[in-house]
Design a protein around this motif. Structure first.
Motif, short mmCIF file in Angstrom:
data_model
loop_
_atom_site.label_atom_id
_atom_site.label_comp_id
_atom_site.label_asym_id
_atom_site.label_seq_id
_atom_site.Cartn_x
_atom_site.Cartn_y
_atom_site.Cartn_z
N HIS A 1 45.38 -23.39 20.87
CA HIS A 1 45.13 -23.82 19.52
C HIS A 1 45.75 -25.17 19.14
CE1 HIS A 1 43.39 -20.13 18.04
NE2 HIS A 1 44.28 -19.58 18.80
N ARG A 2 45.90 -26.22 20.38
CA ARG A 2 46.43 -27.54 20.09
C ARG A 2 45.53 -28.25 18.92
NH1 ARG A 2 44.08 -27.87 25.20
NH2 ARG A 2 42.26 -29.17 25.56
N HIS B 1 39.34 -14.89 8.72
CA HIS B 1 38.23 -14.29 9.55
C HIS B 1 37.43 -15.25 10.53
CE1 HIS B 1 39.17 -11.02 6.95
NE2 HIS B 1 38.87 -11.74 5.49
N ALA B 2 37.65 -15.03 11.64
CA ALA B 2 36.77 -15.84 12.67
C ALA B 2 35.40 -16.13 12.08
CB ALA B 2 36.97 -15.53 13.84
N SER B 3 34.97 -14.71 11.65
CA SER B 3 33.43 -14.78 11.52
C SER B 3 32.98 -15.59 10.40
CB SER B 3 32.79 -13.30 11.16
OG SER B 3 33.70 -12.87 9.97
N HIS B 4 33.97 -16.09 9.59
CA HIS B 4 33.52 -16.85 8.47
C HIS B 4 33.89 -18.52 8.90
CE1 HIS B 4 34.24 -13.34 5.70
NE2 HIS B 4 33.26 -13.16 6.39
N MET B 5 34.02 -18.75 9.99
CA MET B 5 34.63 -20.19 10.44
C MET B 5 33.71 -21.32 9.98
SD MET B 5 37.57 -21.09 11.40
CE MET B 5 38.02 -19.48 11.70
N LYS C 1 48.26 -21.55 14.91
CA LYS C 1 47.39 -20.43 14.60
C LYS C 1 46.12 -20.81 13.89
CE LYS C 1 51.05 -16.97 13.77
NZ LYS C 1 51.63 -16.07 12.45
N LEU C 2 45.77 -22.16 13.72
CA LEU C 2 44.82 -22.74 13.22
C LEU C 2 43.58 -22.78 14.16
CD1 LEU C 2 43.77 -23.84 10.50
CD2 LEU C 2 44.11 -26.31 11.67
N ASP C 3 42.39 -22.19 13.94
CA ASP C 3 41.25 -22.35 14.64
C ASP C 3 40.83 -23.94 15.00
OD1 ASP C 3 38.14 -22.65 15.11
OD2 ASP C 3 38.73 -20.47 15.43
N PRO C 4 40.74 -24.23 16.39
CA PRO C 4 40.49 -25.61 16.70
C PRO C 4 39.13 -26.18 15.93
CG PRO C 4 41.01 -24.33 18.57
CD PRO C 4 40.68 -23.31 17.45
N GLY C 5 38.28 -25.17 15.51
CA GLY C 5 37.22 -25.94 14.63
C GLY C 5 37.40 -26.57 13.39
N LEU C 6 38.47 -26.14 12.90
CA LEU C 6 39.10 -26.66 11.48
C LEU C 6 39.82 -27.97 11.89
CD1 LEU C 6 40.35 -23.26 10.11
CD2 LEU C 6 38.36 -24.68 9.08
N MET C 7 40.29 -28.04 12.81
CA MET C 7 41.17 -29.23 13.34
C MET C 7 40.06 -30.16 13.50
SD MET C 7 44.25 -30.53 13.28
CE MET C 7 44.35 -32.35 13.32
N GLU C 8 38.75 -30.02 13.90
CA GLU C 8 37.84 -31.03 14.41
C GLU C 8 37.21 -31.57 12.85
OE1 GLU C 8 36.50 -31.98 16.81
OE2 GLU C 8 37.57 -30.78 18.17
N VAL C 9 37.44 -30.67 11.81
CA VAL C 9 37.08 -31.19 10.53
C VAL C 9 37.88 -32.28 9.85
CG1 VAL C 9 36.71 -30.50 7.99
CG2 VAL C 9 35.84 -29.12 9.96
N LEU C 10 39.20 -31.93 10.34
CA LEU C 10 40.44 -32.92 9.75
C LEU C 10 40.29 -34.09 10.38
CD1 LEU C 10 43.21 -30.33 9.33
CD2 LEU C 10 41.73 -31.36 7.55
N ARG C 11 40.11 -34.20 11.80
CA ARG C 11 40.00 -35.36 12.63
C ARG C 11 39.82 -36.62 12.17
NH1 ARG C 11 38.71 -33.74 18.79
NH2 ARG C 11 40.50 -32.23 19.13
#
Length: 273
Positions: free
Chosen positions: A240-241, A131-135, A165-175
Motif C-alpha cells: 500500500h505504498r 469498502h473496496a467495492s466502492h473505490m 491501509k489506504l488503497d493505492p488507487g486513492l493515492m493516485e487521486v492525490l498525486r
C-alpha cells in the motif's frame, strides 16, 4: 452647475450605503467575506510557531528529530510568499510515538479553529473509505473534495491517517496535487499542507535506534540520514505504498516529494501526549 455637480453623491445616498455596509458587517463574518473576495486569502490560517515549539518541547518526549524537522519545514514553507509546491509531511513510526499528537498540534497552532476549522480536513481509510467495492466512488469524491476545498481556500490542511491501509488507487487521486505544477484541475494548490501518518517504517526505525543503543550512542545522536534510506525501502516494500513516482527511493541523491519525519520508539518511562 449641473455639470459641476455630476458624479457627486448626495449625503443621503452615502449614509444609506454606509447603513447597508454596517448591516452586512453585522450579518456576515468579515473574515469570511475577506477570505471569499480577497486576492491573498489566508482564511483562518494564523500560525503560532512560538506556541507550537513550546508545546512540542514540553509534551513530545524523546522525539528530537520530529520536533526539529516539523518546525523547520513549516517555517520555511509559511515564510515563502510563493511556494512552488505544497508542503507534504510523511510521519512514520510505531503506534504511540506521538504522530497523531503532532498532527493535532499543527492544526491547533496553524488554524484559528484548530481541528474544527473548515480548512482542516481529516481522513481515515477505515472510516472514510471502508469498502473496496466502492473505490471508484471514493476516488471521485476525494478528488472533488480536495479540489473544491483548495478552490475555497488555498491555505488548507489535509490529514491522512493510517496511510499503510489506504488503497493505492486513492493515492493516485492525490498525486497531481503533491507535485510542483502551478495549477491542477484549474486550482492553485501550492499553499496547501498535506500530512500523511503511517506505521510503515516503524520496525526499521526501531532497529536503527536499537543499533545505536547497542553502540552506546545517545538517542539524540541519531540523525535523519540514518533513517531516510530504511523508511524509503519500507515504503517500497509495502503493497500500500504511497507517493508520486520517484518520490520514494533508496538513493538520497534523487529528489523526493515528501519530507520524511521519523518517530523513534518511546524510551522507557517517556510518554507522548
Amino acid at each position: 452647475m449641473a455639470a459641476a455637480t455630476r458624479g457627486c453623491r448626495p449625503w443621503g445616498s452615502l449614509l444609506g450605503l454606509l447603513g447597508l455596509v454596517s448591516a452586512a458587517a453585522a450579518t456576515w463574518d468579515l473574515t469570511s467575506l475577506h477570505c471569499h473576495f480577497g486576492t491573498f486569502c489566508e482564511c483562518d490560517f494564523q500560525p503560532d510557531f512560538q506556541g507550537l515549539e513550546c508545546d512540542l518541547a514540553q509534551h513530545l518526549a524523546g522525539q528530537h528529530l520530529a520536533r526539529a524537522l516539523v518546525v523547520k519545514a513549516l517555517k520555511a514553507f509559511v515564510q515563502d510568499p510563493a511556494p512552488t509546491k505544497p508542503l507534504v509531511l510523511s510521519l512514520h513510526g510505531w503506534t504511540g510515538t506521538g504522530k497523531s499528537y503532532v498532527s493535532s498540534l499543527l492544526a491547533h497552532y496553524l488554524f484559528r479553529g484548530g481541528l474544527r476549522s473548515p480548512h482542516v480536513h481529516h481522513f481515515s481509510p477505515v472510516i472514510h473509505f471502508p469498502h473496496a467495492s466502492h473505490m471508484e466512488r471514493y476516488k471521485k469524491d476525494l478528488k472533488s473534495w480536495v479540489q473544491g476545498n483548495l478552490t475555497a481556500c488555498s491555505r488548507s490542511l489535509f490529514l491522512f491517517d493510517e496511510m499503510d491501509k489506504l488503497d493505492p488507487g486513492l493515492m493516485e487521486v492525490l498525486r497531481p496535487f503533491l507535485g510542483s505544477s502551478w495549477v491542477v484541475f484549474g486550482t492553485n494548490y501550492r499553499k496547501a499542507i498535506f500530512m500523511f501518518i503511517s506505521n510503515t517504517g516503524g520496525e526499521q526505525i526501531n532497529q536503527v535506534a536499537l543499533e545505536a543503543w547497542r553502540s552506546r550512542r545517545d538517542r539524540e545522536e541519531i540523525r535523519l540520514q540514518e533513517l531516510e534510506p530504511v523508511i524509503s525501502q519500507a515504503l517500497l516494500d509495502n503493497p500500500h505504498r504511497f507517493g508520486a513516482p520517484g518520490c520514494h527511493t533508496t538513493s538520497l541523491s534523487q529528489r523526493r516529494c515528501f519530507s520524511h519525519v521519523p518517530f523513534l520508539q518511546m524510551a522507557s518511562g517517556a510518554q507522548a501526549s
